[in-house]
Design a protein around this motif. Structure first.
Motif, PDB file in Angstrom:
ATOM      1  N   VAL A  91       0.838  -1.206   0.000  1.00 48.61           N
ATOM      2  CA  VAL A  91       0.000   0.000   0.000  1.00 48.61           C
ATOM      3  C   VAL A  91       0.870   1.253   0.000  1.00 48.61           C
ATOM      4  CG1 VAL A  91      -1.721   1.310   1.295  1.00 48.61           C
ATOM      5  CG2 VAL A  91      -1.931  -1.182   1.119  1.00 48.61           C
ATOM      6  N   LYS A 121      -4.774   5.022  -1.556  1.00 56.46           N
ATOM      7  CA  LYS A 121      -4.089   4.843  -0.275  1.00 56.46           C
ATOM      8  C   LYS A 121      -4.931   5.391   0.867  1.00 56.46           C
ATOM      9  CE  LYS A 121       0.396   5.819  -0.247  1.00 56.46           C
ATOM     10  NZ  LYS A 121       1.666   6.501  -0.581  1.00 56.46           N
ATOM     11  N   TYR A 149      -7.827   3.064   1.553  1.00 55.93           N
ATOM     12  CA  TYR A 149      -7.355   1.902   2.306  1.00 55.93           C
ATOM     13  C   TYR A 149      -7.267   2.237   3.796  1.00 55.93           C
ATOM     14  CZ  TYR A 149      -4.443  -1.975   3.862  1.00 55.93           C
ATOM     15  OH  TYR A 149      -3.961  -3.065   4.533  1.00 55.93           O
TER      16      TYR A 149
END
Length: 230
Positions: free
Chosen positions: A154, A163, A166
């Motif tokens: 990531v 990102k 996430y």
């Protein structure tokens, strides 16, 4: 007494050690949260997080109206015995696995060619730790290494919004990495570790499509281990 600044994961490790060394025996009811939080010098909220982690890994079990107990080997090996899904009020485990496939597959694709040699070596090291800690039944170390493996990918993603997305759902995503552990047999763990190595190979070769394909397959196989087919 442990330092009050220790995070819940560190306390979870202390409790895991107590179980492994027999200080807390199979079937034994653990001390009250008040007693345990005083022993470790942490808040009850932090203690609850540590206990939830250990329950998800199958080391503890909570019985309604009775309390929390150390799980025996029979409890941990019982087929289809997983802790209740913690986020059922918001998302099902199926939804989260499905999201992981979409999100982490694309993140892996966009990370190909962007990982440094050091990052790739760290992922290889994390995979070795996964393998060794599984052999030693250090379940916390196994999952921590797994989380570090995925976190490294990531961190190299070229899309800042992906990102950020996430990070927004990180707690739910990482819970799916813990959830199947109690019913994961040695063969599945062997396959999972091999899948990690194939992901590394694709990323090392800067093969974006293979990285996505290998990541998606890895997450689907993990979901199947949890009894789901997203």
């Amino acid at each position: 007494m442990l330092n009050k600044t220790l995070v819940p994961q560190s306390v979870a490790r202390e409790i895991q050690t107590m179980i492994q060394t027999g200080q807390l025996k199979a079937g034994e009811k653990i001390p009250s949260q008040r007693e345990f939080s005083q022993k470790f010098g942490i808040s009850r909220a932090s203690l609850r997080e540590a206990l939830l982690t250990l329950e998800t890994l199958g080391l503890l079990k909570t019985e309604a109206g009775r309390g929390t107990f150390v799980a025996g080997s029979g409890d941990r090996n019982q087929a289809n015995h997983m802790a209740p899904w913690r986020y059922s009020d918001s998302y099902s485990a199926f939804d989260v696995f499905q999201t992981r496939i979409l999100l982490e597959g694309e993140i892996a694709r966009l990370s190909a060619g962007r990982l440094t040699q050091l990052q790739l070596e760290n992922m290889e090291a994390a995979t070795r730790v996964m393998e060794q800690s599984w052999d030693n039944q250090d379940l916390l170390a196994n999952v921590e290494a797994d989380l570090q493996f995925h976190k490294t990918i990531v961190s190299a993603c070229s899309n800042a919004m992906l990102k950020a997305l996430y990070q927004t759902v990180r707690d739910q995503l990482t819970e799916t990495q813990r959830q199947p552990i109690p019913i994961t047999d040695p063969e599945r763990m062997t396959h999972s570790i091999a899948e990690h190595r194939r992901i590394i190979a694709a990323l090392r070769a800067n093969d974006a499509q293979a990285a996505r394909s290998e990541m998606e397959a890895h997450i689907r196989n993990t979901a199947r281990c949890a009894g789901l087919s997203p």
